[in-house]
Scaffold this active site. Structure first.
Site: not given
Length: 846
Positions: A452, A761
């Site tokens: 993150h 993606c």
């Protein structure tokens, strides 16, 4: 030490109160107590001028540490308020008017001040002066239920008792730091006139001071536990009603009406207009955070000096945390902001303040006292039974270390200067606090590329290179140059290497500027082949940014991220609203909505998952809904509603077998019927994610009856190479450019029916230097992070499909990922030389 001023209508009463307090706390080392009482020895009344003079004397005697003013009734309060006006703002700022009962408050204040506590702490203690009396008399009060049998109908009121109310803990993670901070903030609104204490009736922990975040959080209150909140004071009923309402909302952890749409729209990772270079490369001196400080070995000054040092660090840290909270709210949304707000609340914890004050009086330095108090508090969390709440010890230590750095004069993470930060791992708090105009790049020696913190930094334009163990001991100030695209790093490079890096950075700046100028132009190769570059989005704000960057729709809407802040499942209406807004933001281009991709490293708060030995090989994606498809059916119904008026594609993740596809289609048809349609909506296209080698090798069977496929290169690489993509220690085994992974991409593109679009993606799609290679393998649609879209489009427009296919064939013949990267590097160098030679003299190539 603070001083105390007694304001009374009666001089005799004031003198008697002071005498009693002196007997209760004998000794010469108590606080200075001044008296302003009566108009003269025999006349009742109060004089504002006399009160002002007493406060002035007390202020001087305290060394300007503060004055607590206790008053009896009526005009005593008015006289004290007028006295502050007479004294002016400087002195008034060091004075606290206390609503505490005169006699009990004075005794408590004298005792508390002798222990070295500051003005706020003494005032809080004095305000609770009636506590022992009410606690003693409460059991004999027959008016209403006792605390052991509290009323569940709401707060009770009695002039001789503590009001009480039961509060149910409804949040799935219990009363962890953020909801506990909301409870503390609620109690703080009525302090110090009204005292609130909380106990956990289920576990028996407590009672604790509701103003103490550390104590409230360590009640170990979990979902389903029952708390008892007790309040005494003039606003007891008011605060208990507020707490009751807060508990109904899960102490802020349950979404209120409209919260889903708000959460989906607020997230924005653009950096609020302040972004880094975005060049994937950087040169500069190494910046290092010191090893964790322990606060020991620092000599102590006087108690007053150390207290000033500590309080000033608290103030500065609190102000900075408030700034970071606002920054996080703009860029990442409310949940991220509340992490910093909880840290700021922790710094105001009266229990921590009392412990630090005690240690200062005992002769410890501010650094030692603070460090030991923080570690003792964190240790309470370490002992909790609930694993989630045990992890809150990290919040305590993080907030504590920020203050400790200020006490000892060590730099804060966000004020390190200009250069390249080298850290063990990049956590989200550090990533959001970095100044991207100063920190040119980040190198970690642990952690993977998809953590993150890394994703936040990259989205803010800060280049990041992960897993560089060799740099963990490089001294601060050493010049380092790295290129994130080729994963090359040079330590203390020579002049020739530095020149080459500067040329690389110059080329990428010009390339970026040109890409931004032409971002709205469609992609057509030099030999006339149209391609599409779309964006990965996880919020409405990101969809709007993608549109600004020229994205030709959304190649991936990460729905588990869109609704990842919701602790209850969003309704069909709420989902349809958000999906519709995202589609409108990117119209007239289509948006590909991936269904809930739960499991592995993607938990959904509102969908419990079973504990598995190998979660990445477990009930992930579509598999998680085989036995209970209700959540998925709701999502598909919402997608079908949006597809009635917008171009929408639905992508099912973690598809491995044909039976997976059949299940997905069955559920989709059922959802379309629920949405009121006769068959699937005409604007809806159906596809699957290709994320496991089995799907790539059997894609022709899987795609029968479908409209498109999308390759998830992150997971495809992970499963093909048997290496956790989030584990930096496995970087050598998890490179997605391994020829085996490229062959799976090629197999997918060749295996689909003729004319079926193949998208990609994963992280590969966001690397401009790989765009041509992927197109050459047969990928017709790339979906990247919004910030990368213009550059990826420019790279594809600048080449030919024939050239891309040639590069792809050569890459497939390479023995390993390093050879593929070397091949692509040679091709990029050739393009850069062409660009330099084409640059006009004295100008910049455009």
């Amino acid at each position: 030490m603070i001083s105390v001023v007694v304001v009374s209508h009666s001089r005799a009463l004031a003198d008697a109160a002071v005498a009693l307090a002196a007997q209760m706390a004998p000794g010469p080392d108590g606080p200075r107590v001044e008296v302003a009482a009566g108009l003269d020895d025999g006349t009742l009344g109060t004089d504002a001028a006399a009160v002002a003079a007493a406060i002035q004397r007390g202020d001087e005697a305290s060394g300007h540490e503060g004055v607590l003013v206790l008053m009896d009734l009526g005009s005593a309060v008015l006289s004290a308020e007028l006295a502050l006006e007479l004294l002016g703002p400087e002195v008034a700022g060091r004075v606290r008017l206390s609503p505490a009962p005169l006699l009990e408050g004075l005794v408590v204040a004298v005792v508390s001040a002798r222990s070295g506590r500051d003005l706020g702490e003494v005032a809080a203690e004095a305000a609770g002066g009636l506590g022992p009396k009410t606690a003693h008399l409460l059991p004999d009060d027959g008016a209403g239920p006792c605390p052991e049998e509290p009323s569940v109908a709401g707060p009770t009121t009695s002039p001789h008792r503590v009001d009480a109310v039961e509060l149910e803990v409804r949040g799935p993670h219990g009363l962890h730091a953020r909801p506990a901070a909301r409870l503390v903030a609620c109690a703080a609104e009525v302090a110090p006139q009204t005292i609130v204490r909380v106990r956990n009736l289920t576990s028996g922990r407590g009672p604790v001071d509701a103003l103490s975040l550390s104590r409230v959080a360590t009640l170990d209150a979990r979902q389903g536990h029952l708390l008892l909140a007790e309040a005494s004071g003039p606003r007891a009923r008011e605060v208990l009603e507020s707490l009751t309402e807060l508990a109904r909302d899960g102490f802020g952890d349950l979404p209120r009406s409209g919260a889903v749409a708000e959460a989906a729209a607020v997230v924005d990772t653009t950096g609020g207009g302040v972004a880094g270079s975005g060049l994937d490369a950087a040169v500069g001196p190494v910046l290092r955070l010191d090893a964790r400080l322990d606060g020991h070995g620092i000599p102590a000054g006087s108690v007053a000096e150390e207290r000033v040092r500590w309080r000033e660090a608290l103030r500065e840290a609190g102000e900075r945390l408030d700034q970071l909270a606002e920054q996080a709210r703009r860029q990442l949304g409310d949940p991220a902001a509340e992490v910093f707000e909880a840290h700021a609340t922790l710094l105001r914890d009266p229990e921590l303040a009392r412990d630090v004050s005690r240690r200062l009086v005992e002769g410890q330095s501010a650094a030692t006292a603070w460090a030991e108090t923080v570690e003792a508090t964190a240790a309470w969390f370490d002992q909790l039974a609930d694993p989630y709440q045990r992890e809150r010890a990290h919040d305590v230590r993080a907030a504590g270390e920020r203050v400790l750095r200020l006490i000892v004069g060590a730099p804060e993470p966000e004020s390190l200067g200009e250069g390249i930060l080298v850290v063990e791992e990049l956590d989200p708090g550090l990533a959001i606090s970095l100044d991207p105009r100063a920190v040119r790049g980040v190198i970690t020696w642990h952690g993977g590329e998809t953590g993150h913190g890394v994703l936040i930094a990259v989205s803010r334009g800060v280049p990041v290179l992960t897993g560089e163990e060799a740099l963990r001991d490089v001294p601060a100030g050493t010049t380092v140059a790295f290129d994130g695209r080729s994963r090359t790093v040079e330590v203390d490079p020579g002049e020739e290497v530095l020149t080459a890096f500067e040329e690389l950075l110059d080329h990428r700046r010009r390339e970026r500027d040109l890409a931004l100028e032409t971002s709205a132009t469609p992609v057509v190769t030099t030999d006339g082949v149209p391609l599409r570059v779309r964006a990965n989005v996880s919020s409405l704000a990101m969809a709007r940014l993608a549109a600004q960057m020229g994205a030709q729709g959304a190649g991936l809407v990460r729905t588990e991220a869109v609704f990842g802040h919701c602790l209850q499942a969003p309704s069909v209406d709420e989902q349809a609203q958000v999906y519709g807004e995202i589609a409108a933001a990117l119209a007239p281009h289509p948006v590909a909505i991936r269904t809930w991709d739960v499991g592995g490293d993607k938990p959904l708060p509102f969908m419990p998952t079973v504990v598995e030995a190998n979660p990445f090989l477990g009930t992930r994606g579509l598999r998680a809904f085989v036995h209970d498809p209700r959540l998925l059916l709701d999502q598909l119904e919402a997608i079908c509603r949006v597809a009635a008026h917008a171009e929408v594609q639905v992508l099912f993740p973690m598809v491995t077998t044909r039976s997976d596809v059949d299940l997905a289609l069955t559920l989709l048809r059922e959802a379309a019927t629920r949405a009121g349609g006769d068959g699937l909506p005409p604007l809806l296209e159906v596809g699957i994610m290709i994320e496991v080698p089995a799907a790539a090798l059997n894609v022709s069977a899987l795609t029968e009856g479908l409209d498109l496929v999308s390759i998830g290169s992150n997971d495809l690489s992970q499963y093909a190479l048997a290496a956790d993509r989030g584990n930096g220690d496995l970087a050598a085994w998890s490179d997605p450019l391994e020829p085996a992974v490229l062959r799976l991409v090629r197999a997918t593109c060749e295996g689909v029916p003729a004319g079926m679009p193949v998208g990609l993606c994963g992280a590969l799609a966001g690397e401009p230097g790989l765009a041509g290679l992927l197109a050459g393998l047969g990928v017709s649609q790339l979906s990247a992070v919004p910030a990368a879209v213009p550059l990826v489009k420019e790279r594809l427009r600048a080449g030919s499909m024939a050239g891309f296919r040639e590069i792809a064939e050569r890459a497939l013949d390479c023995p390993d990922a390093a050879s593929v990267r070397a091949l692509l590097g040679q091709h990029a160098d050739a393009r850069r030389r062409e660009s330099v030679s084409a640059r006009p003299a004295g100008g910049t190539a455009r």
